[in-house]
Design an enzyme around this catalytic site. Sequence first.
Site, PDB file in Angstrom:
ATOM      1  N   ARG A  35       0.836  -1.202   0.000  1.00  0.00           N
ATOM      2  CA  ARG A  35       0.000   0.000   0.000  1.00  0.00           C
ATOM      3  C   ARG A  35       0.872   1.254   0.000  1.00  0.00           C
ATOM      4  NH1 ARG A  35      -4.818   1.019  -1.007  1.00  0.00           N
ATOM      5  NH2 ARG A  35      -5.253  -1.178  -0.960  1.00  0.00           N
ATOM      6  N   HIS A  38       2.334   1.548  -3.488  1.00  0.00           N
ATOM      7  CA  HIS A  38       1.244   1.962  -4.368  1.00  0.00           C
ATOM      8  C   HIS A  38       0.938   3.443  -4.200  1.00  0.00           C
ATOM      9  CE1 HIS A  38      -3.137   2.473  -5.177  1.00  0.00           C
ATOM     10  NE2 HIS A  38      -2.803   1.833  -6.284  1.00  0.00           N
TER      11      HIS A  38
END
Length: 195
Positions: A35, A38
């Site tokens: 995450r 990302h």
Amino acid sequence: MNRVVHPIEVESYRRMRARLDTSHFPPLTRAVVERVVHSAADLDYAGDLVLDEADLEKAHAALHAGAPVVVDVEMVGAGITRRETVCRLKDAESGPGLTRSAHAVRLAYEQVGPGALWVIGNAPTALEELLTLDADPALVIGLPVGFVGAVESKAALRESGLPAVSNVSEKGGSAVAAAALNALLYHPTSAEEKL
């Protein structure tokens, strides 16, 4: 409540995983690393982050049991979805030897007490102040960004022995700090996994 994932996010994760093998990480570590990578489109975070699966497991349980989430700036709070956060920066004042961010940490601690998850993505002085308190945090996500004090404050966090997510470089910021917390929010609990 299950989170609906947009097709763009699905494709983004597919492309990221084609360029970065995270399969060797344990589940929560993998969730946080992916995450954060990302959120910044920066593959280097995979080698820059410092985190421990056992700490993440305890923090995940505390978060899903309702532990408060404290942020250093509203921008971090804005990036955290599906959860209310505490940010006392608007109430804080600077003074001799004390930044507004550090004072905000004191005010937030007075409000929430021990056991909170602290998410610091902007101000190294907020992280430094947190380390002076007896906050007994469930987790400190210490990812302040900058060329002055950021590396040092994150090193101090790691040396403190507190359960933490940090990184070794100057990189960081509101988006990546929020992403690290969101990874724990989005990761299913064992009860949800059985559904």
